[in-house]
Design an enzyme around this catalytic site. Sequence first.
Site, PDB file in Angstrom:
ATOM      1  N   TYR A 132       0.831  -1.206   0.000  1.00 22.42           N
ATOM      2  CA  TYR A 132       0.000   0.000   0.000  1.00 22.42           C
ATOM      3  C   TYR A 132       0.861   1.249   0.000  1.00 22.42           C
ATOM      4  O   TYR A 132       2.011   1.236   0.463  1.00 22.42           O
ATOM      5  CB  TYR A 132      -0.940   0.006   1.218  1.00 22.42           C
ATOM      6  N   CYS A 133       0.305   2.333  -0.553  1.00 20.85           N
ATOM      7  CA  CYS A 133       0.968   3.636  -0.529  1.00 20.85           C
ATOM      8  C   CYS A 133      -0.134   4.690  -0.537  1.00 20.85           C
ATOM      9  O   CYS A 133      -1.314   4.353  -0.490  1.00 20.85           O
ATOM     10  CB  CYS A 133       1.915   3.790  -1.723  1.00 20.85           C
ATOM     11  N   THR A 134       0.257   5.961  -0.598  1.00 28.25           N
ATOM     12  CA  THR A 134      -0.708   7.037  -0.381  1.00 28.25           C
ATOM     13  C   THR A 134      -1.900   6.990  -1.341  1.00 28.25           C
ATOM     14  O   THR A 134      -3.047   6.879  -0.917  1.00 28.25           O
ATOM     15  CB  THR A 134      -0.012   8.407  -0.501  1.00 28.25           C
TER      16      THR A 134
END
Length: 297
Positions: A180-182
């Site tokens: 996951y990332c922003t």
Amino acid sequence: MTGKILLYYKFQPIADPEAVRLWQRDLCEGLGLTGRILISEHGINGTVGGDIRACKTYVKKTKEYFRGIEFKWSDGSAADFPKLSVKVRDEIVAFGAPGELKVDEDGVIGGGTHLTPEQVNELVAENPDVVFFDGRNAREAEIGKFKNAVVPDVETTHDFIRELESGKYDWMKDKPVIAYCTGGIRCEVLTPLMKNRGFEEVYQIDGGIVRYGEKFGNAGLWEGSLYVFDDRMHTEFGAPDDPNYVQLGHCVHCDAPTNQFYNCANEPECRHQYLSCEDCRETNPYCAECAAKAATR
Ligand SMILES: [Zn+2]
Ligand SMILES: [Zn+2]
């Protein structure tokens, strides 16, 4: 005049990035938009701001070439960006692996399976072996991350390949891994790199943490604040008095709970962003390293 900011990216093959650069630059100049746009042979990644009508025209024109591209709208204006920068680069997200990324008209080839926020929760409920893998810089995870997430030791996205090949994460290779990332763009590039290095079951979240947070607030599997790349430095998914809210960060000076990053006052010599409580910021506006140096002087 009402102003807006547009955030967007799209992975698709671009035969002539320089021609797309000129077109995008002229389009933005003509509309009075400012911001930053990167173009590579794999796609486009941009943030532009300006008058709302100019933004609407920009979206319409850009969709003619980048079909299916999604725009995230937020409040702001051209004044949020000092100038217009439209550049061609080897990568629209700098992982240092331009030759490894493969894209076609449907996007990135060989990336992790996309999950909706609901599917993330279902997968975790069904399988206790699921591992969250933070696809951001370690600093961002200091104030917020998914429950029990593995946070790799990276300062920039350039460090990921070294980390993935270090052997530290080999125990995850046969487990389901949700990267996951922003907003999702970094995982578009990270997940094929992981699969190419033997991670067998890799997922990514549609729209990233932002979309997950919009859906579940603090009542899901997310803990803490979300680091953001503007003057706010962080944002919350629920009200500050939300009983589910967990403050993960700690002041580097006195260890009090905080989620506020500051730039070290020893700029431009020191570029550190560090966590501090408000009291310490007033008396000691330096990162831990610079404060220690000052103390021994
Ligand atoms: Zn403090
Ligand atoms: Zn410093």
